[in-house]
Design a protein around this motif. Structure first.
Motif, PDB file in Angstrom:
ATOM      1  N   ASN A  32     -24.851 -51.347   2.511  1.00  0.00           N
ATOM      2  CA  ASN A  32     -25.997 -51.806   1.795  1.00  0.00           C
ATOM      3  C   ASN A  32     -25.906 -50.949   0.367  1.00  0.00           C
ATOM      4  OD1 ASN A  32     -26.308 -49.034   3.150  1.00  0.00           O
ATOM      5  ND2 ASN A  32     -28.241 -49.173   3.050  1.00  0.00           N
ATOM      6  N   TYR A  33     -25.187 -50.124   0.267  1.00  0.00           N
ATOM      7  CA  TYR A  33     -24.997 -49.448  -1.347  1.00  0.00           C
ATOM      8  C   TYR A  33     -24.413 -50.443  -2.105  1.00  0.00           C
ATOM      9  CZ  TYR A  33     -26.561 -44.902   0.563  1.00  0.00           C
ATOM     10  OH  TYR A  33     -27.107 -43.992   1.119  1.00  0.00           O
ATOM     11  N   LEU A  34     -23.741 -51.293  -1.859  1.00  0.00           N
ATOM     12  CA  LEU A  34     -23.307 -52.416  -2.571  1.00  0.00           C
ATOM     13  C   LEU A  34     -24.354 -53.156  -3.735  1.00  0.00           C
ATOM     14  CD1 LEU A  34     -20.623 -53.935  -0.365  1.00  0.00           C
ATOM     15  CD2 LEU A  34     -20.152 -52.204  -2.285  1.00  0.00           C
ATOM     16  N   GLU A  35     -25.468 -53.334  -3.195  1.00  0.00           N
ATOM     17  CA  GLU A  35     -26.655 -54.087  -3.767  1.00  0.00           C
ATOM     18  C   GLU A  35     -27.499 -52.992  -4.442  1.00  0.00           C
ATOM     19  OE1 GLU A  35     -28.598 -55.455  -0.220  1.00  0.00           O
ATOM     20  OE2 GLU A  35     -27.055 -56.597   0.716  1.00  0.00           O
ATOM     21  N   LYS A  36     -27.251 -51.693  -4.457  1.00  0.00           N
ATOM     22  CA  LYS A  36     -28.198 -50.947  -5.202  1.00  0.00           C
ATOM     23  C   LYS A  36     -27.863 -51.023  -6.703  1.00  0.00           C
ATOM     24  CE  LYS A  36     -29.026 -47.709  -1.612  1.00  0.00           C
ATOM     25  NZ  LYS A  36     -30.472 -47.696  -1.393  1.00  0.00           N
ATOM     26  N   GLY A  37     -26.391 -51.117  -7.116  1.00  0.00           N
ATOM     27  CA  GLY A  37     -26.219 -51.060  -8.567  1.00  0.00           C
ATOM     28  C   GLY A  37     -26.055 -49.906  -9.014  1.00  0.00           C
ATOM     29  N   GLY A  38     -25.936 -49.991 -10.499  1.00  0.00           N
ATOM     30  CA  GLY A  38     -25.786 -48.455 -11.036  1.00  0.00           C
ATOM     31  C   GLY A  38     -24.420 -48.091 -10.711  1.00  0.00           C
ATOM     32  N   PHE A  43     -18.491 -48.868  -5.885  1.00  0.00           N
ATOM     33  CA  PHE A  43     -18.294 -49.202  -4.388  1.00  0.00           C
ATOM     34  C   PHE A  43     -17.631 -50.451  -4.135  1.00  0.00           C
ATOM     35  CE2 PHE A  43     -21.070 -45.861  -2.087  1.00  0.00           C
ATOM     36  CZ  PHE A  43     -20.386 -44.931  -2.534  1.00  0.00           C
ATOM     37  N   LYS A  44     -17.823 -51.407  -5.189  1.00  0.00           N
ATOM     38  CA  LYS A  44     -17.289 -52.692  -4.951  1.00  0.00           C
ATOM     39  C   LYS A  44     -15.695 -52.718  -4.800  1.00  0.00           C
ATOM     40  CE  LYS A  44     -21.522 -55.020  -6.747  1.00  0.00           C
ATOM     41  NZ  LYS A  44     -22.169 -55.761  -7.751  1.00  0.00           N
ATOM     42  N   ASP A  45     -15.079 -51.813  -5.403  1.00  0.00           N
ATOM     43  CA  ASP A  45     -13.650 -51.633  -5.370  1.00  0.00           C
ATOM     44  C   ASP A  45     -13.569 -50.843  -4.182  1.00  0.00           C
ATOM     45  OD1 ASP A  45     -11.106 -50.489  -5.853  1.00  0.00           O
ATOM     46  OD2 ASP A  45     -11.469 -49.655  -7.651  1.00  0.00           O
ATOM     47  N   ILE A  46     -12.852 -51.323  -3.185  1.00  0.00           N
ATOM     48  CA  ILE A  46     -12.751 -50.588  -1.970  1.00  0.00           C
ATOM     49  C   ILE A  46     -11.665 -49.374  -2.023  1.00  0.00           C
ATOM     50  CG2 ILE A  46     -11.036 -51.989  -0.970  1.00  0.00           C
ATOM     51  CD1 ILE A  46     -13.829 -50.588   0.980  1.00  0.00           C
ATOM     52  N   GLU A  47     -10.923 -49.588  -3.073  1.00  0.00           N
ATOM     53  CA  GLU A  47      -9.757 -48.343  -3.230  1.00  0.00           C
ATOM     54  C   GLU A  47     -10.679 -47.144  -3.741  1.00  0.00           C
ATOM     55  OE1 GLU A  47      -7.012 -48.264  -1.749  1.00  0.00           O
ATOM     56  OE2 GLU A  47      -7.372 -50.173  -0.955  1.00  0.00           O
ATOM     57  N   PHE A  48     -11.437 -47.390  -4.778  1.00  0.00           N
ATOM     58  CA  PHE A  48     -12.446 -46.367  -5.144  1.00  0.00           C
ATOM     59  C   PHE A  48     -13.295 -45.764  -3.827  1.00  0.00           C
ATOM     60  CE2 PHE A  48     -16.557 -44.665  -6.497  1.00  0.00           C
ATOM     61  CZ  PHE A  48     -16.405 -43.822  -7.386  1.00  0.00           C
ATOM     62  N   LEU A  61     -21.042 -35.715   1.035  1.00  0.00           N
ATOM     63  CA  LEU A  61     -20.045 -36.527   0.645  1.00  0.00           C
ATOM     64  C   LEU A  61     -19.957 -37.033  -0.789  1.00  0.00           C
ATOM     65  CD1 LEU A  61     -19.906 -39.532   3.389  1.00  0.00           C
ATOM     66  CD2 LEU A  61     -18.178 -37.293   2.949  1.00  0.00           C
ATOM     67  N   THR A  62     -18.916 -36.947  -1.663  1.00  0.00           N
ATOM     68  CA  THR A  62     -18.906 -37.348  -2.907  1.00  0.00           C
ATOM     69  C   THR A  62     -17.741 -38.241  -3.256  1.00  0.00           C
ATOM     70  OG1 THR A  62     -17.498 -35.425  -3.408  1.00  0.00           O
ATOM     71  CG2 THR A  62     -19.818 -34.927  -3.568  1.00  0.00           C
ATOM     72  N   TRP A  63     -18.030 -39.059  -4.491  1.00  0.00           N
ATOM     73  CA  TRP A  63     -16.916 -39.641  -5.142  1.00  0.00           C
ATOM     74  C   TRP A  63     -16.972 -39.376  -6.502  1.00  0.00           C
ATOM     75  CZ3 TRP A  63     -20.088 -41.191  -1.307  1.00  0.00           C
ATOM     76  CH2 TRP A  63     -19.688 -41.834  -0.070  1.00  0.00           C
ATOM     77  N   GLY A  64     -15.707 -38.520  -6.839  1.00  0.00           N
ATOM     78  CA  GLY A  64     -15.433 -37.892  -8.000  1.00  0.00           C
ATOM     79  C   GLY A  64     -16.775 -37.027  -8.459  1.00  0.00           C
ATOM     80  N   ASP A  65     -16.955 -36.968  -9.792  1.00  0.00           N
ATOM     81  CA  ASP A  65     -18.159 -36.193 -10.082  1.00  0.00           C
ATOM     82  C   ASP A  65     -19.466 -37.122 -10.387  1.00  0.00           C
ATOM     83  OD1 ASP A  65     -16.562 -33.790 -10.376  1.00  0.00           O
ATOM     84  OD2 ASP A  65     -16.275 -34.140 -12.105  1.00  0.00           O
ATOM     85  N   GLU A  66     -19.375 -38.347  -9.936  1.00  0.00           N
ATOM     86  CA  GLU A  66     -20.492 -39.183 -10.118  1.00  0.00           C
ATOM     87  C   GLU A  66     -21.521 -39.495  -9.116  1.00  0.00           C
ATOM     88  OE1 GLU A  66     -19.177 -42.759 -12.315  1.00  0.00           O
ATOM     89  OE2 GLU A  66     -17.253 -41.952 -12.262  1.00  0.00           O
ATOM     90  N   ILE A  67     -20.958 -39.684  -8.073  1.00  0.00           N
ATOM     91  CA  ILE A  67     -21.749 -40.004  -6.767  1.00  0.00           C
ATOM     92  C   ILE A  67     -21.697 -39.076  -5.842  1.00  0.00           C
ATOM     93  CG2 ILE A  67     -22.105 -41.967  -5.070  1.00  0.00           C
ATOM     94  CD1 ILE A  67     -20.615 -43.714  -6.820  1.00  0.00           C
ATOM     95  N   ASP A  68     -22.791 -38.864  -4.966  1.00  0.00           N
ATOM     96  CA  ASP A  68     -22.822 -38.081  -3.821  1.00  0.00           C
ATOM     97  C   ASP A  68     -24.073 -38.423  -3.056  1.00  0.00           C
ATOM     98  OD1 ASP A  68     -25.310 -36.142  -4.186  1.00  0.00           O
ATOM     99  OD2 ASP A  68     -24.313 -35.708  -5.959  1.00  0.00           O
ATOM    100  N   ILE A  69     -23.993 -38.576  -1.755  1.00  0.00           N
ATOM    101  CA  ILE A  69     -25.032 -38.955  -0.735  1.00  0.00           C
ATOM    102  C   ILE A  69     -25.619 -37.545  -0.172  1.00  0.00           C
ATOM    103  CG2 ILE A  69     -25.664 -40.471   0.968  1.00  0.00           C
ATOM    104  CD1 ILE A  69     -24.400 -41.841  -1.276  1.00  0.00           C
ATOM    105  N   ALA A  70     -26.908 -37.534  -0.255  1.00  0.00           N
ATOM    106  CA  ALA A  70     -27.792 -36.484   0.322  1.00  0.00           C
ATOM    107  C   ALA A  70     -27.209 -36.335   1.744  1.00  0.00           C
ATOM    108  CB  ALA A  70     -29.166 -36.568   0.046  1.00  0.00           C
ATOM    109  N   PRO A  71     -27.068 -34.879   2.348  1.00  0.00           N
ATOM    110  CA  PRO A  71     -26.732 -34.909   3.618  1.00  0.00           C
ATOM    111  C   PRO A  71     -27.984 -35.369   4.606  1.00  0.00           C
ATOM    112  CG  PRO A  71     -27.044 -32.580   2.487  1.00  0.00           C
ATOM    113  CD  PRO A  71     -27.012 -33.539   1.432  1.00  0.00           C
TER     114      PRO A  71
END
Length: 103
Positions: A32-38, A43-48, A61-71
């Motif tokens: 569902n995060y694929l629809e959030k944009g920004g 996330f559309k790049d599955i390897e990322f 959980l984090t993805w680089g220094d750009e994305i994290d999801i609150a616990p």
């Protein structure tokens, strides 16, 4: 109380199994995060998407220094439990507050 993420493993497509400090384990579907944009467009790049790590200082959980999801969000999704009241109140509150000068 916020439960920190202590381990996570990729389960295929946009699913990650997450283990929390209290022993709770569940699979979170991030499709569902694929629809959030920004930033989530990445996330559309599955390897990322597969490059997630755990920030042990923050318990997220984090993805680089750009994305994290609150616990608290991860915990609710993984355990199929409600978000804490304070999160719901914060999401519902308006950030468009105008101040009127006083004379």
């Amino acid at each position: 109380m916020i439960k920190d993420v202590i381990s996570a493993s990729y389960k295929g497509e946009y699913s990650i199994e997450v283990t929390f400090e209290d022993g709770a384990i569940g699979i979170v579907d991030f499709s569902n995060y694929l629809e959030k944009g920004g930033a989530f467009d990445k996330f559309k790049d599955i390897e990322f998407f597969k490059t997630f790590t755990i920030n042990e200082d923050l318990g997220v959980l984090t993805w680089g220094d750009e994305i994290d999801i609150a616990p608290e969000t991860l915990y609710a999704k993984a355990t199929n439990s409600p978000l804490p009241d304070w999160v719901i109140l914060q999401e519902d509150s308006s950030v468009n507050i105008s101040f009127q000068p006083t004379s």
